[in-house]
Design an enzyme around this catalytic site. Sequence first.
Site, short mmCIF file in Angstrom:
data_model
loop_
_atom_site.label_atom_id
_atom_site.label_comp_id
_atom_site.label_asym_id
_atom_site.label_seq_id
_atom_site.Cartn_x
_atom_site.Cartn_y
_atom_site.Cartn_z
N LYS A 130 0.87 -1.18 0.00
CA LYS A 130 0.00 0.00 0.00
C LYS A 130 0.90 1.21 0.00
O LYS A 130 2.01 1.17 0.53
CB LYS A 130 -0.87 0.02 1.26
CG LYS A 130 -2.07 0.95 1.13
CD LYS A 130 -3.18 0.26 0.40
CE LYS A 130 -4.33 1.17 0.07
NZ LYS A 130 -5.50 0.38 -0.38
N ASP A 170 -7.01 4.38 -4.62
CA ASP A 170 -7.66 4.22 -3.32
C ASP A 170 -8.26 5.59 -3.01
O ASP A 170 -8.49 6.38 -3.96
CB ASP A 170 -6.64 3.76 -2.25
CG ASP A 170 -7.30 3.26 -0.97
OD1 ASP A 170 -7.75 2.11 -0.93
OD2 ASP A 170 -7.41 4.03 0.01
P1 NDP Z 1 -12.84 7.86 -2.90
O1 NDP Z 1 -11.79 8.87 -2.63
O2 NDP Z 1 -13.36 7.70 -4.27
O3 NDP Z 1 -14.10 8.13 -1.95
C1 NDP Z 1 -13.96 8.15 -0.57
C2 NDP Z 1 -15.29 8.51 0.05
O4 NDP Z 1 -15.22 8.35 1.46
C3 NDP Z 1 -15.66 9.96 -0.17
O5 NDP Z 1 -17.05 10.10 -0.19
C4 NDP Z 1 -15.05 10.63 1.05
O6 NDP Z 1 -15.64 11.86 1.40
C5 NDP Z 1 -15.34 9.61 2.12
N1 NDP Z 1 -14.33 9.71 3.17
C6 NDP Z 1 -12.99 9.65 3.03
N2 NDP Z 1 -12.37 9.84 4.19
C7 NDP Z 1 -13.36 10.03 5.09
C8 NDP Z 1 -13.37 10.28 6.47
N3 NDP Z 1 -12.23 10.38 7.18
N4 NDP Z 1 -14.58 10.38 7.09
C9 NDP Z 1 -15.74 10.30 6.38
N5 NDP Z 1 -15.79 10.09 5.07
C10 NDP Z 1 -14.62 9.94 4.43
O7 NDP Z 1 -12.27 6.48 -2.34
P2 NDP Z 1 -12.76 5.00 -2.64
O8 NDP Z 1 -14.23 4.98 -2.85
O9 NDP Z 1 -11.86 4.43 -3.64
O10 NDP Z 1 -12.42 4.29 -1.26
C11 NDP Z 1 -13.38 4.13 -0.20
C12 NDP Z 1 -12.95 3.00 0.71
O11 NDP Z 1 -12.89 1.78 -0.04
C13 NDP Z 1 -11.56 3.13 1.36
O12 NDP Z 1 -11.60 2.51 2.63
C14 NDP Z 1 -10.66 2.31 0.42
O13 NDP Z 1 -9.50 1.87 1.07
C15 NDP Z 1 -11.60 1.16 0.09
N6 NDP Z 1 -11.31 0.40 -1.10
C16 NDP Z 1 -11.19 0.99 -2.33
C17 NDP Z 1 -10.96 0.23 -3.47
C18 NDP Z 1 -10.90 0.83 -4.82
O14 NDP Z 1 -10.81 0.06 -5.79
N7 NDP Z 1 -10.97 2.13 -4.98
C19 NDP Z 1 -10.78 -1.22 -3.37
C20 NDP Z 1 -11.01 -1.76 -2.06
C21 NDP Z 1 -11.24 -0.96 -0.97
P3 NDP Z 1 -14.90 13.25 0.99
O15 NDP Z 1 -15.25 13.46 -0.44
O16 NDP Z 1 -15.49 14.25 1.92
O17 NDP Z 1 -13.43 13.03 1.22
O1 2IT Z 2 -7.81 -1.62 -0.99
C1 2IT Z 2 -7.76 -2.09 -2.16
O2 2IT Z 2 -7.88 -3.29 -2.37
C2 2IT Z 2 -7.54 -1.15 -3.26
N1 2IT Z 2 -7.48 0.05 -3.03
C3 2IT Z 2 -7.38 -1.66 -4.65
C4 2IT Z 2 -5.96 -2.12 -4.89
C5 2IT Z 2 -5.64 -2.53 -6.30
O3 2IT Z 2 -4.46 -2.84 -6.51
O4 2IT Z 2 -6.51 -2.54 -7.19
#
Ligand code: NDP
Ligand code: 2IT
Length: 451
Positions: A130, A170
């Site tokens: 990561k 992420d």
């Molecule tokens: P994005 O940046 O696209 O979206 C994040 C969302 O979560 C936004 O709505 C953001 O609000 C909100 N958020 C972030 N930090 C906080 C906080 N401290 N408190 C409240 N709300 C918060 O990220 P992703 O959708 O990609 O990621 C979301 C989650 O999913 C994370 O935990 C990530 O690790 C996990 N994840 C992502 C993957 C991927 O493929 N993208 C794969 C697997 C897991 P704001 O706009 O106000 O910041």
């Molecule tokens: O938390 C996760 O699994 C991710 N943010 C996606 C990682 C990836 O390599 O696609």
Amino acid sequence: MDQMTKKYVDGFMADLMGRNPGEKEFHQAVREVLESVAPYIMEHPYLLDQKILERIVEPERIIIFRVPWADDEGEIHVNRGYRVQCSSAIGPYKGGIRFHPSVNLSIMKFLAFEQTFKNSLTTLPMGAAKGGSDFNPKGKSDNEVMRFCQSFMTELHRHIGADTDVPAGDIGVGGREIGYMFGQYKRLRDEFTGVLTGKGLAWGGSPLRPEATGYGTCYFASAMLSTRGDSFSGKTVAISGSGNVAQFAAQKALQLGAKVVTMSDSNGYIYDPDGIDEEKLEYIMQLKNIFRGRIREYAEKYPSATYYPEERPWSVKCDIALPCATQNELDGNQARTLVANGCICVAEGANMPCTPEAIEVFQQAKLLYSPGKASNAGGVATSGLEMTQNSMRLKWTREEVDGHLKRIMTDIHEACVKYGTEKDGYVNYVKGANIAGFIKVAEAMMSQGLV
Ligand code: NDP
Ligand code: 2IT
């Protein structure tokens, strides 16, 4: 847990906390895995002798670096960059990059550690890493984001590669940032390779990668519901977040016949009792992805909705909850409210969104509850499929990728059932995911000697 196992767990945690002081998210993630796998380790003493878990909790490598950049006014800023390469036991390091002001070593280490078990569960050959930075992309111009990404990659490029370490997105890192980082890598190395995933469709990206985490979370939740003869159809769903994962979890939940009533961002949540339909979801996607606006604006556009500032959506009555924002965003009290309101299923789209107390509440109430390393694995799995396509220099269709994604999520579900079913028939998905993920990594480490 018997006395000897408990002694092992307590001793292990005391040592870990002594060696890694102050890293509370890392401690939390390790404790959860340790409590699941300790009984298995005690039954297989060679794992104890070989100190397999002691090795897994010590990342193979941690890179911390300076990221200097200049804003549009010419003022200079300095951020900190990280890449935690946790495990290469079953494949090249693989895992996302997070840009958020809260990023620190503890958060990077917890995410890389979780990624080890998640990637193992996907059935694909991927190790775990990561990375990220405490850079805050909010309010920055495209040019500022580009200059930051270029500076970040100027250092990171020497530590990654298509067969070494393959980063992805992420929080705060989506298609725009992957593009800027890929461009800089290509320029520095003079190589067009699959060094990052989540690329644009025209330059090596896989169909369905943007959708994969959210869709996969719903496929996993469907598999959990089907163990009780149930489905998404006609259910009310509460979602947190409004970013990549939340948007596509909402889209798939709608396609499966559910009604989605909440979404949120770090400032608050919106509750729309009429449901966020396809058209309203399209508005959210434009608002967040193009205009980079706030979820509050939804309630200004749609009067059926109410905006609750500084609150999270867990007090809303729902059948299914999908936390898709960030770590520790759902605590014990909120879990008790969900249970009291009749919620039957909680599937994590985010990484570690439920606190340990919340998980205990769900498990005691015998709810269907899945940890992120199982239910959000569709994202990294589809990244793995992107790597496969890049190696073959071919592009699959959306339908082909969706077929693989569905199969992978079903396989992960089966692995959880195999290792997590309790004596009374209740499936403990935490235990199942941790043991299934651990076994494959441990066996690979045993085969490869003391490295
Ligand atoms: P994005 O940046 O696209 O979206 C994040 C969302 O979560 C936004 O709505 C953001 O609000 C909100 N958020 C972030 N930090 C906080 C906080 N401290 N408190 C409240 N709300 C918060 O990220 P992703 O959708 O990609 O990621 C979301 C989650 O999913 C994370 O935990 C990530 O690790 C996990 N994840 C992502 C993957 C991927 O493929 N993208 C794969 C697997 C897991 P704001 O706009 O106000 O910041
Ligand atoms: O938390 C996760 O699994 C991710 N943010 C996606 C990682 C990836 O390599 O696609």
